[in-house]
Design a protein around this motif. Structure first.
Motif, mmCIF file in Angstrom:
data_model
loop_
_atom_site.group_PDB
_atom_site.id
_atom_site.type_symbol
_atom_site.label_atom_id
_atom_site.label_comp_id
_atom_site.label_asym_id
_atom_site.label_seq_id
_atom_site.Cartn_x
_atom_site.Cartn_y
_atom_site.Cartn_z
ATOM 1 N N ARG A 295 0.361 4.467 2.270
ATOM 2 C CA ARG A 295 1.374 5.522 2.145
ATOM 3 C C ARG A 295 1.498 5.866 0.664
ATOM 4 O O ARG A 295 1.506 4.963 -0.179
ATOM 5 C CB ARG A 295 2.729 5.039 2.668
ATOM 6 N N ARG B 120 2.662 -2.107 1.608
ATOM 7 C CA ARG B 120 3.078 -2.501 2.951
ATOM 8 C C ARG B 120 4.510 -3.036 2.990
ATOM 9 O O ARG B 120 5.177 -2.983 4.034
ATOM 10 C CB ARG B 120 2.113 -3.571 3.488
ATOM 11 N N ARG C 279 9.877 5.254 3.748
ATOM 12 C CA ARG C 279 8.462 5.095 4.065
ATOM 13 C C ARG C 279 7.944 6.171 5.033
ATOM 14 O O ARG C 279 6.873 6.743 4.829
ATOM 15 C CB ARG C 279 8.236 3.704 4.660
ATOM 16 N N LEU D 130 -1.114 -0.908 5.658
ATOM 17 C CA LEU D 130 -0.269 -0.341 6.706
ATOM 18 C C LEU D 130 0.328 -1.472 7.536
ATOM 19 O O LEU D 130 -0.145 -2.605 7.517
ATOM 20 C CB LEU D 130 -1.093 0.589 7.611
ATOM 21 N N ARG D 131 1.356 -1.146 8.275
ATOM 22 C CA ARG D 131 2.043 -2.147 9.093
ATOM 23 C C ARG D 131 1.456 -2.132 10.510
ATOM 24 O O ARG D 131 1.803 -1.289 11.335
ATOM 25 C CB ARG D 131 3.541 -1.867 9.107
ATOM 26 N N GLU E 268 3.611 1.183 12.057
ATOM 27 C CA GLU E 268 3.398 2.244 11.073
ATOM 28 C C GLU E 268 3.369 3.581 11.807
ATOM 29 O O GLU E 268 2.348 3.955 12.399
ATOM 30 C CB GLU E 268 2.075 2.034 10.342
#
Length: 457
Positions: A132, A137, A143, A330-331, A370
């Motif tokens: 992002r 993260r 976000r 990323l999550r 995400e």
């Protein structure tokens, strides 16, 4: 593809573009069948997008095994939205019962489809990382309003409002070691090892003719290679699998809903019974030792029993696995066993499902923590060998509907899959098969004689 341009680097300072993610395109990673299906659905939804393809053409990975046929006929190989766009452009669909080769899949379908999207497809654009903009993260506040930042191998960067990752698994083949680790000496013997689906009857024939070839793996890619090698009269063939029998590879025979897939197992079984192919069961690759221009492959079972094979060449038909490292910032919520999303894992668990019994699923099951990031296609399945092209097409449709804000359409997922007796397995056996290349494109390739006439209408 002529006329394609490379991605222009974005400004290094925050820009108006970066502050308004809704104005940005959706990035699709991969111009294979599933990535282009996503592009087709995005087109029908009127959503801006860009397709980032690491190779120099659409279907670049498929081009590397263009010499083999799918077991799935065209009726299962064409996405509905892609069909609508192509037919509106004057395209005639191939014979629905025809079994296309990889080359035909590109020439008759993927290349014409990619042409419709023009410079929205950027070739030679290998994605190395996704994050992002301004957020690692860990950082949370704000976000979801930040655009995705996509970094390319050439150093270029671009922003996107969402990411559909259809990059597949072809670039990350599995190792030969039975425990998921490289066998001792595997790297040193790399020049004697080929990965799945070499062109044993064509471009690669000289490497195999008159040699002793060891094929390791129990999936359809192994079966395809074994059948090709069996046509080389002076070639000696050994087939090594971890299982105690090859029944799963032989599959459903005449009972298979895809006749070509059933034929694959039937023909292979006949070669083993006749002695043309020597089958070794209970083979757990532990080490590879060079002996001059040959390699000795040593198996050591968990109980300590050893056996070995001396071969001129080795075909590692142990399949492929997804690489999630590009999304490390990323999550993601990945199932600890399969590497799919946690919600998807029980639906594709090879302990419970074959390719044809996977329940309908879509954006809800593919979502990660995400928002706006989805992995679709064979990459979404992790290590489960239960993927078919038709499944990926429905994933693409559902995900695009979700990104368009049409939650009802996103949740209305439907699948019509051919029942099969050959792709069910226990989880342990699934690790052996290791998500064969064929699963990545929705139908296992097999070497059938070319029929008269062409595939393109």
């Amino acid at each position: 593809m002529s006329g394609c341009r490379g991605p222009a680097p974005v400004e290094r300072e925050p820009s108006r573009q970066a502050r308004q993610p809704d104005d940005l395109p959706i990035a699709v990673i991969g111009a294979g069948p599933i990535g282009l299906a996503a592009a087709a659905h995005l087109t029908e939804r009127g959503l801006d997008f860009v397709v980032l393809e690491a190779g120099e053409r659409a279907g670049a990975s498929i081009a590397q095994w263009g010499h083999v046929r799918l077991f799935s006929p065209w009726t299962y190989d064409i996405d509905p939205a892609a069909r609508r766009l192509l037919e509106a452009d004057g395209w005639s669909a191939p014979d629905p019962d025809w079994l296309p080769t990889g080359a035909e899949l590109i020439d008759c379908y993927l290349a014409p489809l990619a042409k419709l999207f023009g410079d929205r497809i950027r070739t030679g654009a290998k994605v190395t990382a996704i994050s992002r903009l301004g957020y690692d993260r860990v950082r949370t506040a704000g976000r979801e309003q930040a655009p995705f930042l996509i970094r390319l191998a050439d150093g270029g960067e671009l922003h996107a409002r969402a990411v559909i990752d259809a990059s597949g698994t072809y670039a990350t083949p599995n190792v030969l070691g039975a425990s998921g680790l490289p066998a001792h000496g595997e790297a040193d013997a790399g020049d004697l090892i080929d990965h799945a689906l070499p062109d044993v009857l064509g471009a690669d024939r000289d490497r195999y003719e008159g040699r002793h070839v060891l094929v390791i793996g129990a999936g359809h890619s192994a079966a395809t290679t074994l059948l090709g090698l069996a046509e080389l009269e002076d070639t000696s063939i050994t087939w090594a699998i971890r299982a105690s029998s090859a029944a799963r590879t032989y599959g459903g025979g005449e009972a298979d809903a895809l006749p070509a897939r059933g034929t694959l197992g039937t023909r292979l079984h006949a070669h083993v019974d006749s002695g043309r192919i020597r089958l070794l069961t209970g083979f757990f690759t532990h080490a590879i030792e060079r002996e001059g221009t040959r390699a000795r492959v040593i198996s050591r079972t968990p109980s300590g029993h050893e056996q070995s094979v001396l071969a001129d060449r080795i075909v590692a038909a142990t399949g492929y696995r997804p690489d999630h490292t590009i999304a490390a910032e990323l999550r993601l919520d990945l199932d600890p066993v399969l590497g799919s999303t946690r919600a998807l894992a029980p639906l594709i668990d090879p302990n419970q499902h074959s390719c044809g019994t996977v329940p309908p699923h879509g954006a809800d099951e593919l979502a990660h923590p995400e928002p706006g990031y989805y992995a679709i296609g064979v990459k979404s399945y992790g290590r489960a060998p239960t993927f078919l092209l038709a499944t990926g097409y429905e994933q693409a449709r559902s995900v695009v509907a979700a990104l368009a804000g049409d939650r009802e359409a996103a949740r209305n997922v439907q699948l019509d899959l051919p029942e099969t007796g050959v792709c069910s397995s226990s989880l342990a056996e699934a690790q052996e098969q290791r998500v064969s290349l064929s699963a990545g494109i929705g139908g296992t390739p097999l070497p059938l004689a070319t029929s008269q006439g062409g595939c393109c209408g």
